[in-house]
Design a protein around this motif. Sequence first.
Motif, PDB file in Angstrom:
ATOM      1  N   CYS A   4      37.153   2.337  47.782  1.00  0.00           N
ATOM      2  CA  CYS A   4      38.303   3.093  47.274  1.00  0.00           C
ATOM      3  C   CYS A   4      39.418   2.136  46.849  1.00  0.00           C
ATOM      4  CB  CYS A   4      38.822   4.061  48.328  1.00  0.00           C
ATOM      5  SG  CYS A   4      37.721   5.465  48.620  1.00  0.00           S
ATOM      6  N   PRO A   5      40.206   2.530  45.839  1.00  0.00           N
ATOM      7  CA  PRO A   5      41.303   1.669  45.388  1.00  0.00           C
ATOM      8  C   PRO A   5      42.517   1.752  46.300  1.00  0.00           C
ATOM      9  CG  PRO A   5      41.235   3.673  44.087  1.00  0.00           C
ATOM     10  CD  PRO A   5      40.040   3.728  44.996  1.00  0.00           C
ATOM     11  N   ASP A   6      43.392   0.741  46.186  1.00  0.00           N
ATOM     12  CA  ASP A   6      44.647   0.700  46.946  1.00  0.00           C
ATOM     13  C   ASP A   6      45.719   0.248  45.963  1.00  0.00           C
ATOM     14  OD1 ASP A   6      46.687   0.458  48.767  1.00  0.00           O
ATOM     15  OD2 ASP A   6      45.960  -1.411  49.652  1.00  0.00           O
ATOM     16  N   THR A   7      46.261   1.189  45.214  1.00  0.00           N
ATOM     17  CA  THR A   7      47.174   0.886  44.121  1.00  0.00           C
ATOM     18  C   THR A   7      48.398   0.112  44.579  1.00  0.00           C
ATOM     19  OG1 THR A   7      46.455   2.868  42.936  1.00  0.00           O
ATOM     20  CG2 THR A   7      48.545   1.890  42.256  1.00  0.00           C
ATOM     21  N   ASP A   8      48.980   0.498  45.716  1.00  0.00           N
ATOM     22  CA  ASP A   8      50.220  -0.150  46.161  1.00  0.00           C
ATOM     23  C   ASP A   8      49.986  -1.347  47.070  1.00  0.00           C
ATOM     24  OD1 ASP A   8      49.454   1.088  48.531  1.00  0.00           O
ATOM     25  OD2 ASP A   8      50.923   2.701  48.355  1.00  0.00           O
ATOM     26  N   GLY A   9      48.699  -1.644  47.363  1.00  0.00           N
ATOM     27  CA  GLY A   9      48.376  -2.840  48.145  1.00  0.00           C
ATOM     28  C   GLY A   9      48.852  -2.823  49.579  1.00  0.00           C
ATOM     29  N   ASP A  10      48.976  -1.635  50.171  1.00  0.00           N
ATOM     30  CA  ASP A  10      49.449  -1.575  51.553  1.00  0.00           C
ATOM     31  C   ASP A  10      48.319  -1.485  52.569  1.00  0.00           C
ATOM     32  OD1 ASP A  10      48.593   0.993  51.074  1.00  0.00           O
ATOM     33  OD2 ASP A  10      50.541   1.954  51.408  1.00  0.00           O
ATOM     34  N   GLY A  11      47.058  -1.638  52.079  1.00  0.00           N
ATOM     35  CA  GLY A  11      45.920  -1.618  52.988  1.00  0.00           C
ATOM     36  C   GLY A  11      45.431  -0.223  53.322  1.00  0.00           C
ATOM     37  N   ILE A  12      45.967   0.769  52.637  1.00  0.00           N
ATOM     38  CA  ILE A  12      45.570   2.155  52.868  1.00  0.00           C
ATOM     39  C   ILE A  12      44.999   2.696  51.558  1.00  0.00           C
ATOM     40  CG2 ILE A  12      46.337   4.457  53.585  1.00  0.00           C
ATOM     41  CD1 ILE A  12      48.723   2.966  54.944  1.00  0.00           C
ATOM     42  N   ALA A  13      43.758   3.178  51.614  1.00  0.00           N
ATOM     43  CA  ALA A  13      43.102   3.685  50.403  1.00  0.00           C
ATOM     44  C   ALA A  13      43.901   4.821  49.791  1.00  0.00           C
ATOM     45  CB  ALA A  13      41.685   4.155  50.745  1.00  0.00           C
ATOM     46  N   ASP A  14      43.939   4.844  48.453  1.00  0.00           N
ATOM     47  CA  ASP A  14      44.728   5.853  47.743  1.00  0.00           C
ATOM     48  C   ASP A  14      44.381   7.268  48.171  1.00  0.00           C
ATOM     49  OD1 ASP A  14      45.893   3.784  46.421  1.00  0.00           O
ATOM     50  OD2 ASP A  14      45.040   4.230  44.453  1.00  0.00           O
ATOM     51  N   ASN A  15      43.089   7.533  48.460  1.00  0.00           N
ATOM     52  CA  ASN A  15      42.702   8.900  48.811  1.00  0.00           C
ATOM     53  C   ASN A  15      43.189   9.308  50.198  1.00  0.00           C
ATOM     54  OD1 ASN A  15      40.930   7.190  50.174  1.00  0.00           O
ATOM     55  ND2 ASN A  15      39.194   8.587  49.990  1.00  0.00           N
ATOM     56  N   LYS A  16      43.721   8.363  50.955  1.00  0.00           N
ATOM     57  CA  LYS A  16      44.286   8.661  52.271  1.00  0.00           C
ATOM     58  C   LYS A  16      45.768   8.319  52.336  1.00  0.00           C
ATOM     59  CE  LYS A  16      39.862   7.818  54.603  1.00  0.00           C
ATOM     60  NZ  LYS A  16      39.151   6.995  55.609  1.00  0.00           N
ATOM     61  N   ASP A  17      46.319   7.926  51.190  1.00  0.00           N
ATOM     62  CA  ASP A  17      47.711   7.459  51.120  1.00  0.00           C
ATOM     63  C   ASP A  17      48.580   8.568  50.525  1.00  0.00           C
ATOM     64  OD1 ASP A  17      50.100   6.068  50.694  1.00  0.00           O
ATOM     65  OD2 ASP A  17      49.053   4.192  50.242  1.00  0.00           O
ATOM     66  N   ASN A  18      49.530   9.068  51.321  1.00  0.00           N
ATOM     67  CA  ASN A  18      50.424  10.119  50.830  1.00  0.00           C
ATOM     68  C   ASN A  18      51.425   9.596  49.811  1.00  0.00           C
ATOM     69  OD1 ASN A  18      49.166  11.986  52.442  1.00  0.00           O
ATOM     70  ND2 ASN A  18      50.683  11.921  54.069  1.00  0.00           N
ATOM     71  N   CYS A  19      51.572   8.262  49.761  1.00  0.00           N
ATOM     72  CA  CYS A  19      52.472   7.627  48.782  1.00  0.00           C
ATOM     73  C   CYS A  19      51.700   6.483  48.125  1.00  0.00           C
ATOM     74  CB  CYS A  19      53.732   7.106  49.466  1.00  0.00           C
ATOM     75  SG  CYS A  19      54.674   8.352  50.373  1.00  0.00           S
ATOM     76  N   PRO A  20      50.700   6.814  47.266  1.00  0.00           N
ATOM     77  CA  PRO A  20      49.783   5.791  46.763  1.00  0.00           C
ATOM     78  C   PRO A  20      50.398   4.757  45.834  1.00  0.00           C
ATOM     79  CG  PRO A  20      49.399   7.879  45.658  1.00  0.00           C
ATOM     80  CD  PRO A  20      50.367   8.156  46.765  1.00  0.00           C
ATOM     81  N   THR A  21      51.573   5.017  45.287  1.00  0.00           N
ATOM     82  CA  THR A  21      52.175   4.061  44.353  1.00  0.00           C
ATOM     83  C   THR A  21      53.301   3.249  44.983  1.00  0.00           C
ATOM     84  OG1 THR A  21      53.713   5.752  43.524  1.00  0.00           O
ATOM     85  CG2 THR A  21      51.601   5.523  42.382  1.00  0.00           C
ATOM     86  N   VAL A  22      53.596   3.509  46.262  1.00  0.00           N
ATOM     87  CA  VAL A  22      54.658   2.774  46.970  1.00  0.00           C
ATOM     88  C   VAL A  22      54.088   2.263  48.287  1.00  0.00           C
ATOM     89  CG1 VAL A  22      56.978   2.867  47.915  1.00  0.00           C
ATOM     90  CG2 VAL A  22      56.388   4.319  45.968  1.00  0.00           C
ATOM     91  N   ALA A  23      54.206   0.953  48.514  1.00  0.00           N
ATOM     92  CA  ALA A  23      53.678   0.379  49.747  1.00  0.00           C
ATOM     93  C   ALA A  23      54.376   0.987  50.958  1.00  0.00           C
ATOM     94  CB  ALA A  23      53.857  -1.135  49.739  1.00  0.00           C
TER      95      ALA A  23
END
Length: 458
Positions: A253-272
């Motif tokens: 899975c991708p991690d757009t904001d690079g915070d180590g949390i996959a985008d599909n599980k990230d409530n804020c995928p564009t902000v670390a």
Amino acid sequence: MKNLSRLLFAMLLVLGYSNVNAQDQNNPWQITIGVNAVDAYPNGDGGLFSETIFDEFGNVTDHWNILPSLSTISVSKYLSDGFSFGLTGSLNKIDKWGDKSSNPDVTNNVSDWSYYGVDGTIKYNFSEGHTFDPFVGLGGGYTWVDEIGAGTLNGTLGFNVWFSDNIGLTVQTAYKHAFEDYLDTHFQHTAGISIKFGGTDTDGDGIYDKDDACPDVAGLEAFNGCPDTDGDGIEDSKDDCPNEAGLAELNGCPDTDGDGIADNKDNCPTVAGLKALAGCPDADGDGVTDADDKCPSEAGPAANNGCPWPDKDGDGVLDKDDNCPDVKGTVANNGCPEVSEAVQKTLNEYAKTILFDTGKSTIKAQSAAVLADIIGILKEYPTAKFTVEGHTDSVGSEKLNQRLSDSRANSVKEYLVENGIDAFRLSALGYGESKPIDTNKTRSGRANNRRVEINLAK
């Protein structure tokens, strides 16, 4: 050569066998084309188990009959578990036939005998799928020597050397025991090029179904024929995001904001952000995500929406900034409720029913109820300021009407102040007969013009 027609017949028989039997995805075919050598030494009185059976086995010059051209063809079909079955047709020219013939009238050197054989063999391969592939075989057939034929029982030993998945070299030796006295027992050696074919590739990805872990979906050899749709190096069956290229450590899975949390599980995928907050940031570190924090730069408890000060009425304006901390209002009105057009209309519907003594500013007692309703509304908007306006009809002098409207407006204001409304919130103003809302030519029109209005101060 007379037996050339027989070889042609054998080839047709072999190819006919391959066409009659339908190809199977797990049973590839093998065709071998090459040359053969026939060795009838020794074939004398010793027989099959004589001590001399393998004497001079490799004496090519003295005992082997080799036709220096295409002289053998075989087709075999893989069955299962290393076993296969094949048919072979072969042709040769015989000019030497052992040291001691079973026929005393025939010498070792013969004159242009023809040799033709058709044989069927069941083979077992020891190292299936490897470069060096030895095998043994058992079978039988029919052999003609100088147009005299007899059945034979054959034992075969040989090997394949595969140069690729489909092409290789086959070398074998067959011991052919004749069932009739007029045909001598002998060896037949064969060497040829082998081609494997016939495997099924349903999805067309270049990997045969028998080796394809995903035979119905085109895939990659690296994944045993399974696909990697997004091309991230992780096969779809193990990829949590098969349609988006991602990272191996996040199961594809991708991690757009690079915070180590996959985008599909990230409530804020564009902000670390933080793992504890499902990938959302918390600038002030108070445990409330910035998106939900009314004071994102000041730490505060979650109960106060992340602010160090409460917001008791929950209107989004902190109590420290809320002019009406106990009444829910609007941010635009500093936390106080705003008077709507509907409320304004209701106020004036009540106000126009206030009754005065004729020609005077004293309020009649029956107006107490409507004034109580007006007071209740004004208390709901504790910071709103209002103007009490007096109006008259055109009966009498203009000067008198102006004075009467001023007096009646102030009379209503004083009543409201005496009954709990702060004086600073109210002002009074008379307009006399200058702002009629109806005609002054009728009794009902004049009644409508004699009125009090309570309007929000601008």
